[in-house]
Write an enzyme that holds these catalytic residues in place. Structure first.
Site, mmCIF file in Angstrom:
data_model
loop_
_atom_site.group_PDB
_atom_site.id
_atom_site.type_symbol
_atom_site.label_atom_id
_atom_site.label_comp_id
_atom_site.label_asym_id
_atom_site.label_seq_id
_atom_site.Cartn_x
_atom_site.Cartn_y
_atom_site.Cartn_z
ATOM 1 N N TRP A 1 -13.235 -27.817 1.718
ATOM 2 C CA TRP A 1 -12.367 -27.644 0.551
ATOM 3 C C TRP A 1 -11.127 -28.519 0.703
ATOM 4 C CZ3 TRP A 1 -7.385 -26.162 -0.518
ATOM 5 C CH2 TRP A 1 -7.104 -25.849 -1.862
ATOM 6 N N TYR B 1 -15.104 -29.779 -4.985
ATOM 7 C CA TYR B 1 -14.087 -30.032 -3.968
ATOM 8 C C TYR B 1 -13.619 -31.482 -4.086
ATOM 9 C CZ TYR B 1 -15.448 -25.639 -1.643
ATOM 10 O OH TYR B 1 -15.710 -24.320 -1.347
ATOM 11 N N SER C 1 -22.452 -17.100 -4.607
ATOM 12 C CA SER C 1 -21.077 -17.136 -4.113
ATOM 13 C C SER C 1 -20.180 -16.445 -5.126
ATOM 14 C CB SER C 1 -20.621 -18.586 -3.897
ATOM 15 O OG SER C 1 -19.291 -18.631 -3.425
ATOM 16 N N SER D 1 -11.979 -18.280 3.629
ATOM 17 C CA SER D 1 -10.563 -17.898 3.669
ATOM 18 C C SER D 1 -10.277 -16.785 4.675
ATOM 19 C CB SER D 1 -10.071 -17.476 2.281
ATOM 20 O OG SER D 1 -8.660 -17.448 2.247
ATOM 21 N N LEU E 1 -8.108 -16.814 6.818
ATOM 22 C CA LEU E 1 -6.654 -16.780 7.022
ATOM 23 C C LEU E 1 -5.910 -16.441 5.734
ATOM 24 C CD1 LEU E 1 -6.255 -19.887 9.365
ATOM 25 C CD2 LEU E 1 -6.646 -17.487 9.964
ATOM 26 N N LYS F 1 2.790 -18.793 9.354
ATOM 27 C CA LYS F 1 3.675 -19.937 9.101
ATOM 28 C C LYS F 1 4.576 -19.744 7.888
ATOM 29 C CE LYS F 1 0.148 -22.563 6.513
ATOM 30 N NZ LYS F 1 -0.717 -23.763 6.553
#
Length: 743
Positions: free
Chosen positions: A419, A452, A559, A615, A617, A625
């Site tokens: 991505w 993408y 998906s 994903s 994270l 961060k």
């Protein structure tokens, strides 16, 4: 072109099972060690010797000599055609797939086994090595409990439909598995296996004389049998010891599991010699003729290391008529067989090593097996001619694999997604560097999608794959490449009416366009990237099956679909005798769990649905961060993300992520590594798709695999106490109405 007579006086033929294919009662097998110094010319001499005695059946396998046997036989066939000794129509050529050509332990996760991927790729590779357009029969060289038999049946039929083979069969399969394969073929209107290749000799009779009896009656199963001389113990040459160069002087063979033991077999063979003397033949000729005398055996495979030895072995056909009931009774008086309980062939579990961290040897145990059979270790040997892909290790020390849903396809527990924004200035070289890092860490699954970077991601990944093949970093068989279709490659709001969605038109045109951008003939898995209420699910199911039957993909999945839509797709596929979706790609992380942990529960049970999750994270919020501010260049510094559907709860997620940091510190890892490891620890997740913008970042993310075992129930309880996830009702995908603007 004239050819010599193919039928000497003494050679006769039998039909190969329930088919119209006639095969000589004796056949020649090409089994060889990888270090054997055979050449195409040497094999030409062997084949002409056999052919002049009426042999028309020549057997091979991808593993024999690590592919060299196929090259030699192909060269010999070509020479015989050029010299007018035979035409292609005179020969029945077979090969077998399962072990792969790299070796028992050198092969990667998917260049072994009976998955659709390996059968199709293996067939292509074998034909290339043999320089043939087709073989006559292809065999599944061993059974495999990991791959659904239906997948194998469909794959073998695909090989036949492509014109790469005329018939298919099994080898060393249990009767119950052969029966299931036949029943599946009948249910789906496909071609059954017509033949089984099993070991059969005076010492080994269980399958041929007992286990398969019902299969002869019900399906007219044919048999090609191997090792009539019981690996040489029925030649009598081991009476005084092991001659130099014989099989049992080789380390790999001396430990081979046999029942009864080697010493017992040598003694029994000596007791059979007087019977051979009475018949006026050698012991090898007696025992080979004994095999041929079984009416269920279509052909008996014989081998030899020299033309003179082959001549002698083939003379066994002259003594078949002398194997009377009285002679058989004498043989049985010396060695009387007591049937045993059927057991799965030990090699069936060959790919088990990819599910754990045992890399140096394959230790296989079978329940209830005697100690002589268990464990069996196939030690790794250096290849005679290492393939280019072995220049880079396909399996890093800590990476293990899972099967992708109800399929035989093995995927690494961590995978790399492509991505990216259209504005990102990525290059083929940059993506090659990223893929090479991932591959060296054991990653074999690489994910992309038509939208993408507006198709640029396809081009970059395709260029990187090509470069890796050219430089010997990997071969195509090492990689599992996936693509996704729905949004088109022109942009969410700029696509034309039919360049998006799940219509048959877009599924087919989109697949062709993706393959063109990737520079590939096929991908391994193709996904319907989002659901779409406008297109009937049946239309999408049929379209995805068309893509598979065209050879553009091996498997398909969904998906961001709801459980209800996936279940409907599976039900439609079952009703129509089509291939189900085997995998769903959904968002899954500490903050997004609804589908994976709640909505899909019944699908795991009923359909063994696989998951590739993205994903881990949570768009970077689980990296920590964003604690102080939004860094320049991060995802949430981009308007499309910051103001998009995935920005909900951003501040709360950042706050929660900060509270999770002490747990990561206790585990000795970063917050990002803990969050990724947490996703992998879910047994329903086949692979977790990770991304990165820099090689160093990717290296760090991939180290998450080292911490999966540390995600104990106690650690997960601590995490849950902080996150406090509460399930919600299923929600519609935010892109499913993308084409409504055209209405």
């Amino acid at each position: 072109m004239a050819s010599t007579s193919v039928s000497p006086a003494k050679m006769t033929y039998r039909f190969l099972g329930n088919s119209g294919l006639l095969v000589s009662k004796l056949a020649v097998g090409s089994w060889m060690y990888r270090e054997d110094a055979y050449t195409a010319d040497a094999w030409y001499k062997m084949m002409t010797t056999a052919f002049k005695r009426g042999v028309n059946f020549f057997d091979n396998a991808e593993i024999y000599g690590n592919g060299l046997a196929e090259e030699n036989m192909g060269g010999a066939i070509k020479k015989g055609i050029e010299e007018g000794v035979w035409s292609r129509e005179d020969l029945v050529v077979t090969t077998k797939f399962f072990v792969g050509y790299k070796g028992f332990t050198e092969s990667g996760p998917n260049d072994q086994g009976l998955s659709r991927k390996h059968i199709v790729e293996g067939a292509r590779a074998s034909l290339r090595r043999m320089q043939l357009d087709y073989v006559d029969v292809v065999f599944c060289h061993r059974p495999e409990p990991y791959t659904p038999i239906e997948e194998t049946v469909r794959a073998m039929n695909y090989v036949i439909n492509q014109g790469w083979a005329f018939y298919w069969g099994t080898s060393e399969w249990l009767a119950s598995d052969i029966r299931e394969a036949c029943e599946i073929a009948d249910r789906l209107g496909l071609i059954r296996p017509i033949v089984e290749q099993s070991q059969y000799n005076i010492f080994t009779r269980d399958k041929v004389e007992f286990e398969y009896l019902d299969l002869y009656k019900k399906y007219k199963l044919g048999l090609t049998t191997f090792s009539p001389l019981a690996y040489g113990t029925l030649t009598g040459k081991y009476t005084a010891g092991k001659p130099d160069g014989s099989r049992f002087t080789k380390p790999a063979f001396a430990t081979r599991a046999m029942e009864p033991t080697y010493d017992e077999r040598v003694v029994l063979a000596d007791k059979l010699k007087p019977i051979a003397v009475e018949l006026g033949c050698s012991l090898p000729q007696l025992v080979t003729a004994w095999c041929v005398s079984n009416e269920h055996v279509s052909t008996v495979l014989v081998g030899a290391s020299r033309p003179e030895q082959l001549e002698e072995n083939l003379k066994a056909i002259d003594f078949v008529d002398k194997i009377t009931p009285e002679v058989k009774a004498k043989i049985d008086a010396i060695y009387s067989v007591v049937p045993t309980v059927p057991e799965m062939n030990p090699l069936a579990f060959l790919r088990k090593r990819h599910l754990c961290n045992c890399q140096k040897a394959v230790c296989i145990t079978t329940p209830g097996s005697p100690s002589l059979h268990s464990p069996i270790c196939f030690q790794s040997h250096k290849l005679l001619r290492p393939p280019p892909s072995t220049m880079a290790s396909t399996t890093a020390a800590k990476m293990t694999h899972r099967f992708l849903g109800n399929s035989g396809l093995l995927v690494s527990k961590l995978s790399l997604g492509s991505w990216m924004f259209p504005s990102e200035k990525n290059t083929v070289d940059a993506w090659y560097a990223m893929m090479k890092i991932a591959f060296k860490h054991g990653v074999n699954f690489f994910d992309t999608a038509e939208n993408y970077a507006l198709g640029r991601a396809d081009e970059l990944m395709g260029g990187a794959i090509k470069k890796g093949i050219e430089e010997g970093a990997w071969c195509r068989e090492d990689l599992v490449v996936s693509a996704k279709l729905f949004s088109g490659c022109k942009g969410f709001d700029t696509g034309t009416p039919n360049s998006q969605g799940l219509s048959r038109k877009h599924m087919i045109e989109g697949t062709q366009a993706s393959l063109q951008r990737l520079g590939l003939e096929y991908v391994d898995v193709i996904f319907c990237h989002h659901p779409e209420p406008y297109t009937p699910i049946e239309e999408s199911v049929r379209a995805m099956n068309y893509v598979i039957e065209k050879g553009w993909a091996f498997y398909w999945g969904t998906s961001n679909w709801s459980a209800a839509d996936i279940a409907e797709a599976c039900e439609i596929a079952d009703r129509l005798g089509l291939i189900r979706p085997i995998v769903e790609q959904s968002q899954y992380n500490l903050f997004a769990r609804n589908r994976v942990e709640f909505e899909f529960i019944d699908l795991y049970k009923k359909y063994k649905l696989g998951l590739t999750t993205w994903s881990p994270l949570a768009f970077g919020t689980l990296t920590g961060k964003y604690s102080a501010e939004i860094p320049d260049g991060s995802r949430f510094s981009v308007d499309a993300v910051r103001n998009g559907a995935f920005s909900r709860g951003f501040e709360q997620n950042v706050e929660t992520a900060d509270k999770l940091k002490p747990i990561a510190e206790e585990l000795g890892c970063s917050l990002a590594q803990m969050a990724i490891a947490w996703c992998v620890s879910n047994e329903h997740v086949s692979t977790v798709v990770v991304g990165a913008s820099r090689p160093a970042q990717l290296e760090e993310n991939l180290k998450a695999i080292d911490f999966v075992s540390k995600l104990t129930p106690e650690v997960k309880a601590k995490i849950d106490a902080i996150v406090n996830f509460v399930p919600t009702l299923p929600q519609a995908d935010h892109l499913q109405l993308l084409r409504s603007r055209h209405l």
